[in-house]
Design a protein around this motif. Structure first.
Motif, PDB file in Angstrom:
ATOM      1  N   ILE A   3      -0.921 -14.686  12.943  1.00 18.52           N
ATOM      2  CA  ILE A   3      -1.548 -13.874  11.896  1.00 18.52           C
ATOM      3  C   ILE A   3      -2.125 -12.621  12.526  1.00 18.52           C
ATOM      4  N   ASN A   4      -1.629 -11.474  12.098  1.00 19.46           N
ATOM      5  CA  ASN A   4      -2.145 -10.186  12.546  1.00 19.46           C
ATOM      6  C   ASN A   4      -2.839  -9.495  11.378  1.00 19.46           C
ATOM      7  N   VAL A   5      -3.987  -8.915  11.645  1.00 18.33           N
ATOM      8  CA  VAL A   5      -4.741  -8.218  10.606  1.00 18.33           C
ATOM      9  C   VAL A   5      -4.711  -6.723  10.881  1.00 18.33           C
ATOM     10  N   ILE A   6      -4.246  -5.961   9.902  1.00 18.99           N
ATOM     11  CA  ILE A   6      -4.180  -4.507  10.006  1.00 18.99           C
ATOM     12  C   ILE A   6      -4.627  -3.900   8.674  1.00 18.99           C
ATOM     13  N   ARG A   7      -4.628  -2.590   8.604  1.00 13.72           N
ATOM     14  CA  ARG A   7      -4.871  -1.914   7.337  1.00 13.72           C
ATOM     15  C   ARG A   7      -3.542  -1.723   6.626  1.00 13.72           C
ATOM     16  N   GLY A  12       4.569  -0.785   8.446  1.00 15.00           N
ATOM     17  CA  GLY A  12       5.767   0.007   8.630  1.00 15.00           C
ATOM     18  C   GLY A  12       6.713  -0.139   7.450  1.00 15.00           C
ATOM     19  N   ALA A  13       7.781   0.659   7.466  1.00 12.95           N
ATOM     20  CA  ALA A  13       8.745   0.627   6.364  1.00 12.95           C
ATOM     21  C   ALA A  13       9.370  -0.750   6.217  1.00 12.95           C
ATOM     22  N   ALA A  17       9.047  -3.221   2.951  1.00 11.65           N
ATOM     23  CA  ALA A  17      10.257  -3.727   2.299  1.00 11.65           C
ATOM     24  C   ALA A  17      10.216  -5.249   2.209  1.00 11.65           C
ATOM     25  N   ARG A  18       9.716  -5.893   3.267  1.00  9.82           N
ATOM     26  CA  ARG A  18       9.597  -7.357   3.252  1.00  9.82           C
ATOM     27  C   ARG A  18       8.591  -7.799   2.196  1.00  9.82           C
ATOM     28  N   ALA A  39      -2.065  -1.895  -2.679  1.00 10.93           N
ATOM     29  CA  ALA A  39      -2.825  -2.137  -1.448  1.00 10.93           C
ATOM     30  C   ALA A  39      -2.964  -0.863  -0.623  1.00 10.93           C
ATOM     31  N   VAL A  40      -1.887  -0.104  -0.512  1.00  8.59           N
ATOM     32  CA  VAL A  40      -1.921   1.136   0.270  1.00  8.59           C
ATOM     33  C   VAL A  40      -2.861   2.158  -0.381  1.00  8.59           C
TER      34      VAL A  40
END
Length: 374
Positions: A3-7, A12-13, A17-18, A39-40
């Protein structure tokens, strides 16, 4: 799993898409508040917005957008502004919810409009509520027949008022997906007036919320759009709505009307015409959101389910949060469950709104003429 947490803005593109791929693969996720675009946009305006990217091996299997507030208090993305939240993930994904909170650096995650039945959060659901929808899967005429079955008297009354409005103020015209920012401002002014008139907090007093709506209004893509609708009588706008849509679902957000036309029930007239326009545009559903308004009961032709609940890890902050939130949540549930209590609470708030408006008018009058000399 990793699990990675980012903004959200850092996605990424390929990750975006996923996200869209996962959302489209599960009908329960067909809600614009679960879309990556929302979200963005939130991330552009609020520093506390995050997304947990969940990987199994080298494959992304889920995303959890959320807000991280002081002391590790977690809230759904958009909080009080939204009517749906949850994991955007492969079907039946189940991970340890407390481990997820730990990875997100949260002590507690409080939810009240979560997609019901998601395996990760299902054990923590304390209540599940229906959210009424207008379902056009079998066509607009089939939906209209259901409305007639729900309440023939209401439908007859609305159609009468619709004709009367057209006769007395000019032929009715309905505009679908208006790009005009001036029309949007008219709607938001009506809504601000409604908030104040009914004793609610004026959401548009917060500039970032107005900016969010402007960003959403500008969105135009096959998968995600802001949809502004307006009903006119002659050349005069009388009722409108701003909501968000995926390719197939429009979610109700900000409906409002000009009170000068209140006797014609322009809000309901607008909703009837909005339903027809939505179906004609290819949408399959209008999600009206859970609770609150009686008109939803006779406009609905189906329901979705959203859940309330809470996940926490042992900590002083989580304990304090529980003590502060639990009485409020219970009181709200009791009121929402009983139409008579809801109407009584609504009357109290409207009375408060009238008093507050009267006091504001007196204050403004003194400010203009402090001597009282006229």
């Amino acid at each position: 799993m990793k699990i990675n947490v980012i903004r959200p803005g850092e996605l990424g593109a390929g990750e975006r898409a996923r996200w869209r791929e996962l959302q489209k693969a599960d009908a329960s996720l067909d809600n614009p508040f679960l879309s990556v675009e929302f979200a963005v946009a939130m991330d552009r305006l609020r520093d506390y917005v995050r997304v947990a990217v969940i990987e199994d091996g080298n494959r992304i299997v889920g995303f959890l957008p959320y807000e991280r507030h002081s002391f590790g208090i977690g809230k759904p993305l958009g909080g009080f502004l939204t009517t749906c939240h949850g994991l955007i993930a492969v079907p039946d994904l189940k991970i340890d919810a407390r481990a997820l909170l730990r990875a997100c650096k949260l002590t507690v995650f409080d939810f009240d409009h979560l997609v019901a039945g998601q395996p990760t959060f299902a054990p923590f659901e304390s209540d599940v509520r229906p959210a009424p929808v207008m379902d056009f899967t079998l066509g607009f005429d089939t939906w209209l027949e259901q409305v007639k079955t729900n309440s023939p008297k209401n439908l007859k009354t609305v159609r009468y008022k619709e004709r009367k409005l057209g006769r007395e103020h000019g032929e009715l015209r309905f505009e679908w997906s208006s790009p005009d920012p001036g029309v949007l401002r008219t709607l938001l002014n009506w809504k601000s007036d409604q908030y104040q008139r009914t004793g609610r907090v004026d959401r548009f007093a917060q500039p970032w919320i107005v900016e969010l709506i402007d960003l959403m209004h500008a969105e135009r893509s096959p998968d995600f759009s802001g949809v502004l609708t307006m009903l006119y009588s002659g050349d005069v706008p009388v009722a409108g709505h701003f909501g968000l849509s995926t390719a197939t679902t429009l979610v109700g957000w900000f409906p409002a009307y000009d009170t000068e036309f209140a006797k014609y029930s322009p809000g309901i007239v607008h909703h009837m015409q909005m339903a027809e326009a939505a179906a004609a545009s290819g949408l399959l559903m209008v999600d009206m959101g859970k609770g609150g308004k009686e008109y939803k009961d006779w406009l609905k032709s189906g329901v979705l389910y959203v859940a309330e609940g809470r996940v926490s890890r042992p900590s002083p902050a989580a304990a304090v949060h529980w003590m502060g939130r639990t009485p409020f949540n219970k009181a709200r549930t009791i009121v929402m469950d009983r139409p008579s209590l809801y109407r009584a609470a609504d009357r109290v708030l409207k009375g408060f709104g009238r008093v507050r408006r009267s006091m504001q008018q007196d204050t403004d009058a003194v400010a203009k003429d402090p001597t009282g000399a006229g």
